[in-house]
Design an enzyme around this catalytic site. Structure first.
Site, mmCIF file in Angstrom:
data_model
loop_
_atom_site.group_PDB
_atom_site.id
_atom_site.type_symbol
_atom_site.label_atom_id
_atom_site.label_comp_id
_atom_site.label_asym_id
_atom_site.label_seq_id
_atom_site.Cartn_x
_atom_site.Cartn_y
_atom_site.Cartn_z
ATOM 1 N N HIS A 54 13.246 10.764 -31.736
ATOM 2 C CA HIS A 54 13.751 9.408 -31.907
ATOM 3 C C HIS A 54 14.940 9.401 -32.857
ATOM 4 C CE1 HIS A 54 9.657 7.458 -30.618
ATOM 5 N NE2 HIS A 54 10.187 8.229 -29.692
ATOM 6 N N GLU A 56 15.581 8.035 -35.741
ATOM 7 C CA GLU A 56 15.371 8.261 -37.164
ATOM 8 C C GLU A 56 15.265 9.756 -37.488
ATOM 9 O OE1 GLU A 56 12.715 4.630 -36.156
ATOM 10 O OE2 GLU A 56 13.708 6.283 -35.092
ATOM 11 N N THR A 166 27.798 -14.866 1.529
ATOM 12 C CA THR A 166 27.513 -13.452 1.274
ATOM 13 C C THR A 166 27.769 -12.547 2.468
ATOM 14 O OG1 THR A 166 25.191 -13.699 1.924
ATOM 15 C CG2 THR A 166 25.744 -14.122 -0.387
ATOM 16 N N ALA A 167 27.888 -13.099 3.648
ATOM 17 C CA ALA A 167 28.127 -12.302 4.858
ATOM 18 C C ALA A 167 28.607 -13.234 5.958
ATOM 19 C CB ALA A 167 26.852 -11.589 5.301
ATOM 20 N N ALA A 169 28.659 -14.720 9.813
ATOM 21 C CA ALA A 169 27.543 -15.114 10.669
ATOM 22 C C ALA A 169 27.020 -13.927 11.474
ATOM 23 C CB ALA A 169 27.972 -16.247 11.599
ATOM 24 N N TRP A 175 33.675 -5.254 2.869
ATOM 25 C CA TRP A 175 33.269 -5.545 1.505
ATOM 26 C C TRP A 175 33.818 -6.899 1.096
ATOM 27 C CZ3 TRP A 175 29.735 -2.452 -0.537
ATOM 28 C CH2 TRP A 175 29.646 -1.127 -0.092
ATOM 29 N N ARG A 189 23.170 -0.297 -11.730
ATOM 30 C CA ARG A 189 22.148 0.548 -11.111
ATOM 31 C C ARG A 189 21.730 1.672 -12.057
ATOM 32 N NH1 ARG A 189 23.991 1.709 -4.816
ATOM 33 N NH2 ARG A 189 23.771 -0.430 -4.030
#
Length: 386
Positions: A54, A56, A166-167, A169, A175, A189
């Site tokens: 750790h 410390e 977001t997309a 149809a 992107w 991630r």
């Protein structure tokens, strides 16, 4: 003892050191330590990897016996007082004969939870607590939530156009945002213990769901790939899905399983995939997007308790994202917004039941808005109702 301006300065530096462990310490918290004597910093360190020393002890290793005596120690989290994979830090501080320990926050781990502070005081060491406490809690919010509530901190990432789509149809979505925003996602991630998605996203996009930055990019020795968790009620995951061929653990959670799919399960398990059979929710409300879905809260509890996940990253479509939001299982929404218009026929962010009035809307508290290349990043906390 009165807290001084220098105390805040040293603790701020310790917090910056702690953050250097953001890609490598899980499931442990990020911790930084600074040792000061006669108003001079003489040692500093941060916890680098679970199972290793750790902060410390790493800092104390830089000093000889005389240097450590009567020194002041600044640490971002209460020193541990139990034997785990490493010996207790409280004993190291006591043995070093330091005179004062300044702590940002108490450790929420029940194995510590104030006992480390008590041991230091019993040994005659002066202890001050709460210096930059809010900043310390922000740094380890996932670890804190896992310790206190046995749930991980859930971040929901979405990319959208200026008109909230977001997309297309047709389902085309790559992107919406540009390279800088996508690189920022890779860092999220890398900081996450697990990435969760739904089977519809896997079938539509065949995603990798891994960290594609190198160790050099992240300034670490080795990239730790997060768990990849697929919510797949009817066990539709293709055996040739891209994510199955990549490094890292894959967990598939199903709720409709029969003997006709035993061969697939056997094959996946031979590849190291973990297949969980999980009960569905009992909700029968046809207007509810969580109907017939896996018990999401139970899945998160399992990730926290069985897999020691502090933070999970939700990367999915509108249905699963909407279900998680409606059940108040999302702690943080991260939206990357591109300066483009996709039209009202394109797909939206969250699928929710029909909201009848303005009072039914789900409100968020915005924490940050900033440019990421040519796109914008919005971080917000959903307001908890009830």
């Amino acid at each position: 003892m009165t807290i001084s301006a220098q105390d805040y300065e040293y603790m701020a530096y310790a917090l910056r050191l702690a953050k250097r462990g953001q890609y490598t310490t899980r499931p442990n918290p990020m911790v930084g330590c600074v040792i000061v004597k006669q108003q001079q910093m003489i040692a500093s360190a941060w916890h680098q990897k679970a199972g290793e020393l750790h902060a410390e002890r790493l800092a104390l290793q830089q000093l000889d016996t005389e240097q450590a005596k009567q020194a002041s120690v600044y640490v971002t989290l209460e020193p541990c007082c139990h034997y785990g994979q490493t010996p207790p830090c409280t004993q190291a501080l006591i043995d070093a004969k330091v005179s004062r320990v300044v702590i940002a926050m108490q450790d929420p781990n029940p194995l510590v939870a104030g006992q480390g502070i008590a041991k230091l005081r019993q040994a005659g060491i002066s202890v001050d607590i709460g210096v930059l406490e809010a900043e310390a809690k922000q740094l380890n919010q996932g670890f804190i939530k896992r310790m206190v509530l046995q749930q991980p901190w859930v971040q929901c990432k979405m990319a959208m156009s200026l008109d909230g789509r977001t997309a297309m149809a047709t389902g085309e979505s790559q992107w919406i945002t540009q390279i800088d925003a996508r690189l920022d996602v890779q860092k999220h991630r890398a900081r996450s213990c697990a990435i969760i998605t739904g089977i519809n996203t896997v079938l539509a996009d065949d995603p990798s769901l891994n960290v594609r930055l190198s160790a050099t990019d992240l300034d670490i020795a080795k990239v730790l790939q997060p768990l990849r968790v697929i919510l797949d009620p009817n066990f539709e995951l293709p055996i040739n899905a891209k994510l199955l061929s990549l490094a890292g653990q894959v967990i598939v959670i199903v709720s409709q399983f029969n003997q006709t799919k035993q061969a697939k399960k056997d094959l996946l398990e031979q590849q190291g995939v973990v297949v969980f059979e999980w009960a569905k929710t009992s909700d029968t409300d046809n207007t509810n997007p969580t109907k017939d879905m896996i018990d999401l809260s139970a899945v998160l509890h399992c990730l926290a308790t069985e897999w020691q996940c502090n933070t999970v990253f939700l990367e999915t479509g509108a249905t699963l994202a909407g279900a998680m939001l409606q059940q108040q299982l999302i702690d943080e929404v991260i939206i990357y917004m591109a300066a483009c218009i996709m039209g009202d026929q394109a797909k939206g962010l969250f699928h929710l039941p029909m909201l009848q009035s303005m009072k039914d809307r789900l409100c968020l508290d915005i924490q940050e808005i900033r440019a990421v290349g040519v796109d914008w990043k919005i971080r917000a906390y959903p307001r908890k109702s009830g």
